[in-house]
Design a protein around this motif. Structure first.
Motif, PDB file in Angstrom:
ATOM      1  N   THR A 299       0.880  -1.165   0.000  1.00  0.00           N
ATOM      2  CA  THR A 299       0.000   0.000   0.000  1.00  0.00           C
ATOM      3  C   THR A 299       0.916   1.213   0.000  1.00  0.00           C
ATOM      4  O   THR A 299       1.462   1.620   1.008  1.00  0.00           O
ATOM      5  N   PHE A 300       1.078   1.752  -1.208  1.00  0.00           N
ATOM      6  CA  PHE A 300       2.073   2.803  -1.382  1.00  0.00           C
ATOM      7  C   PHE A 300       1.763   4.057  -0.573  1.00  0.00           C
ATOM      8  O   PHE A 300       2.629   4.764  -0.133  1.00  0.00           O
ATOM      9  N   SER A 301       0.460   4.305  -0.430  1.00  0.00           N
ATOM     10  CA  SER A 301       0.119   5.540   0.258  1.00  0.00           C
ATOM     11  C   SER A 301       0.583   5.532   1.711  1.00  0.00           C
ATOM     12  O   SER A 301       0.843   6.566   2.283  1.00  0.00           O
ATOM     13  N   LYS A 302       0.689   4.327   2.260  1.00  0.00           N
ATOM     14  CA  LYS A 302       1.088   4.263   3.663  1.00  0.00           C
ATOM     15  C   LYS A 302       2.605   4.120   3.807  1.00  0.00           C
ATOM     16  O   LYS A 302       3.198   4.613   4.740  1.00  0.00           O
ATOM     17  N   GLY A 303       3.224   3.398   2.878  1.00  0.00           N
ATOM     18  CA  GLY A 303       4.650   3.112   3.014  1.00  0.00           C
ATOM     19  C   GLY A 303       5.513   4.288   2.605  1.00  0.00           C
ATOM     20  O   GLY A 303       5.087   5.152   1.861  1.00  0.00           O
ATOM     21  N   GLY A 304       6.751   4.324   3.101  1.00  0.00           N
ATOM     22  CA  GLY A 304       7.682   5.381   2.710  1.00  0.00           C
ATOM     23  C   GLY A 304       8.509   4.941   1.525  1.00  0.00           C
ATOM     24  O   GLY A 304       8.296   3.860   0.979  1.00  0.00           O
ATOM     25  N   ALA A 305       9.456   5.805   1.150  1.00  0.00           N
ATOM     26  CA  ALA A 305      10.304   5.487   0.002  1.00  0.00           C
ATOM     27  C   ALA A 305      11.455   4.606   0.457  1.00  0.00           C
ATOM     28  O   ALA A 305      12.579   5.061   0.632  1.00  0.00           O
ATOM     29  N   THR A 306      11.146   3.344   0.722  1.00  0.00           N
ATOM     30  CA  THR A 306      12.221   2.433   1.125  1.00  0.00           C
ATOM     31  C   THR A 306      12.241   1.252   0.159  1.00  0.00           C
ATOM     32  O   THR A 306      11.241   0.952  -0.501  1.00  0.00           O
ATOM     33  N   TYR A 307      13.389   0.605   0.132  1.00  0.00           N
ATOM     34  CA  TYR A 307      13.570  -0.543  -0.754  1.00  0.00           C
ATOM     35  C   TYR A 307      12.490  -1.597  -0.488  1.00  0.00           C
ATOM     36  O   TYR A 307      11.814  -2.070  -1.396  1.00  0.00           O
TER      37      TYR A 307
ATOM     38  N   LEU B 157      16.219   0.722  -7.468  1.00  0.00           N
ATOM     39  CA  LEU B 157      15.938   0.176  -6.130  1.00  0.00           C
ATOM     40  C   LEU B 157      17.232  -0.095  -5.358  1.00  0.00           C
ATOM     41  O   LEU B 157      17.297   0.089  -4.137  1.00  0.00           O
ATOM     42  N   ASN B 158      18.230  -0.526  -6.094  1.00  0.00           N
ATOM     43  CA  ASN B 158      19.545  -0.776  -5.494  1.00  0.00           C
ATOM     44  C   ASN B 158      20.093   0.518  -4.885  1.00  0.00           C
ATOM     45  O   ASN B 158      20.626   0.526  -3.774  1.00  0.00           O
ATOM     46  N   GLN B 159      19.908   1.626  -5.615  1.00  0.00           N
ATOM     47  CA  GLN B 159      20.362   2.927  -5.105  1.00  0.00           C
ATOM     48  C   GLN B 159      19.501   3.356  -3.905  1.00  0.00           C
ATOM     49  O   GLN B 159      20.005   3.909  -2.944  1.00  0.00           O
ATOM     50  N   LEU B 160      18.213   3.058  -3.994  1.00  0.00           N
ATOM     51  CA  LEU B 160      17.294   3.386  -2.894  1.00  0.00           C
ATOM     52  C   LEU B 160      17.707   2.651  -1.622  1.00  0.00           C
ATOM     53  O   LEU B 160      17.710   3.212  -0.530  1.00  0.00           O
ATOM     54  N   LYS B 161      18.097   1.402  -1.807  1.00  0.00           N
ATOM     55  CA  LYS B 161      18.501   0.585  -0.661  1.00  0.00           C
ATOM     56  C   LYS B 161      19.720   1.196   0.038  1.00  0.00           C
ATOM     57  O   LYS B 161      19.879   1.087   1.239  1.00  0.00           O
ATOM     58  N   GLN B 162      20.564   1.843  -0.781  1.00  0.00           N
ATOM     59  CA  GLN B 162      21.765   2.489  -0.218  1.00  0.00           C
ATOM     60  C   GLN B 162      21.477   3.935   0.217  1.00  0.00           C
ATOM     61  O   GLN B 162      22.372   4.677   0.559  1.00  0.00           O
ATOM     62  N   GLU B 163      20.201   4.307   0.078  1.00  0.00           N
ATOM     63  CA  GLU B 163      19.731   5.657   0.424  1.00  0.00           C
ATOM     64  C   GLU B 163      20.365   6.753  -0.431  1.00  0.00           C
ATOM     65  O   GLU B 163      20.530   7.881   0.006  1.00  0.00           O
TER      66      GLU B 163
END
Lengths: 245, 195
Positions: free
Chosen positions: A108-116, A210-216
């Motif tokens: 549920t994207f609306s609830k989750g943040g921008a995380t991997y 996503l790989n970059q997201l995981k590394q913030e």
């Protein structure tokens, strides 16, 4: 004033080597004679044209080559995609449908943040082109689908030894690396896939984001997401993620 | 146009100037599909679209190099208009082909039209100047090539074994000759008021 003198005055003005007295003479000439004014305008156009065209030939030819490559890659990908649609839909279609169901059902994207973990959706590994290495393929699939990514990495790496350009092996191998936080190695694999023309080109781009997201690395992640074309499978998700970034 | 703020899409112009592969790919991904669609709807195919896109990007690059083009409108409409008009010109050249024009897929504002017009006039000027330069005598061509590529007039004078004053005078005469040649060309009259 002879035409020769006039042109020399033009040249001095254009090259910034004119004295104030000569500048005054030229200004008077231009103000009082429309024909000279027009001539001077064309003279300046020529100077600017020659400066640009006689100087930038190397840069321009480098750009032309780069555009040719980018254009060829874009148009090839377009036609490859069409072929893939026809040939590979049976195998891909299920994976795509499965991913969409998982994405819609679980996140549920609306609830989750921008995380991997909020955005990743690992597709099931089901190797489409069987070779003489059925045993190894089966082990790779079992390990991957049971999330034993370190084991799957080994099997996929074995498979890649004999088929190093297989984009399917490479893509799933890349996922095993991201899942184990081997981010740098994963980037190498995904960037390599993005530069090719396989059906995994944009899946690889998405996973590299996503790989970059995981590394913030949020900025890099956003840059990559913007490269996904509208017809890419993960485009909608990418837009969702971009909003959150 | 000069009073307006530079548009964020100026990055595409900068990418052409810097030959930035990643952003150039982005240009294709984002803007080519619309052009391809238009050309295919109007008697063309993908290969023609590829040529038109490449030629258009080169013209934009040239204008950016020489005239310091700065966009204050979105790249999308500007680029599409340019490609479209180039394609229509191409179709007109081939009169045997039946031309059916299917109009517009993007919203076009006046500013985009103005930018596209300027680029097209710039391109017309370039074509005319290239033709005229070709007709120039060999000695003048060589002198101009030397003065514009070497930059330092002293160095050019040394290379040609002439005095600085002579080289500058000769350069001005050669450009003067080009000026006259262009002004006497019928094509010049069509674009001179737009330059």
């Amino acid at each position: 004033m002879t035409p020769e003198e006039k042109y020399e005055l033009f040249e001095q003005k254009v090259s910034g080597e004119i004295s104030s007295k000569e500048d005054e003479t030229l200004s008077l000439l231009i103000d009082n004679d429309k024909i000279v004014a027009e001539e001077f305008r064309v003279y300046k156009e020529w100077s600017s044209y020659l400066d640009s065209n006689l100087n930038s030939t190397q840069e321009q030819s480098d750009l032309e080559n780069n555009l040719k490559e980018a254009g060829a890659a874009f148009f090839e990908t377009k036609s490859t995609k069409k072929e893939i649609k026809v040939i590979r839909i049976p195998s891909w279609g299920y994976a795509v449908a499965a991913s969409i169901v998982i994405i819609l059902g679980v996140y549920t994207f609306s609830k989750g943040g921008a995380t991997y973990s909020n955005f990743v959706s690992i597709p099931e590994l089901s190797i489409t082109e069987r070779s003489g290495e059925d045993g190894l393929i089966k082990k790779a699939e079992e390990a991957f689908n049971s999330k034993s990514y370190n084991v799957a990495e080994k099997y996929l790496s074995e498979l890649l030894k004999n088929d190093s350009a297989n984009s399917e092996y490479l893509f799933y191998y890349g996922i095993t690396l991201v899942e184990q936080d081997k981010n740098r190695e994963a980037s190498e694999v995904f960037v390599n896939l993005q530069q090719g023309n396989s059906g995994y080109k944009y899946k690889a781009l998405w996973f590299e984001a996503l790989n970059q997201l995981k590394q913030e690395n949020m900025d890099r992640c956003a840059e990559l997401l913007k490269l996904l074309p509208q017809d890419a499978e993960d485009y909608q998700q990418a837009q969702e993620l971009l909003k959150k970034l | 146009m000069g009073n307006n703020k530079t548009h964020a899409d100026q990055k595409y112009i900068e990418a052409l100037l810097k030959n930035d592969t990643i952003v150039i790919k982005e240009i294709y991904e984002k803007f080519a599909p619309k052009v391809v669609g238009y050309i295919k709807k109007n008697s063309g195919d993908e290969s023609k679209a590829q040529d038109i896109i490449q030629e258009t990007l080169i013209v934009i690059y040239k204008q950016a190099t020489e005239k310091k083009l700065v966009l204050t409108c979105p790249f999308d409409a500007y680029f599409f208009l340019l490609c479209k008009r180039k394609w229509l010109n191409e179709l007109k050249k081939n009169t045997t082909k039946e031309v059916t024009i299917n109009e517009e897929v993007v919203s076009i504002n006046d500013e985009s039209v103005q930018y596209a017009d300027e680029t097209l006039v710039f391109e017309a000027r370039n074509e005319l100047f290239a033709e005229v330069f070709d007709q120039l005598g060999k000695a003048c061509k060589e002198l101009l090539k030397a003065t514009f590529t070497i930059k330092s007039m002293e160095e050019v004078a040394l290379k040609l074994d002439q005095s600085y004053g002579y080289v500058r005078k000769k350069k001005s005469l050669c450009i003067g000759q080009l000026t006259k040649m262009v002004q006497s060309s019928p094509k010049y009259n069509q674009i001179k008021n737009l330059l």
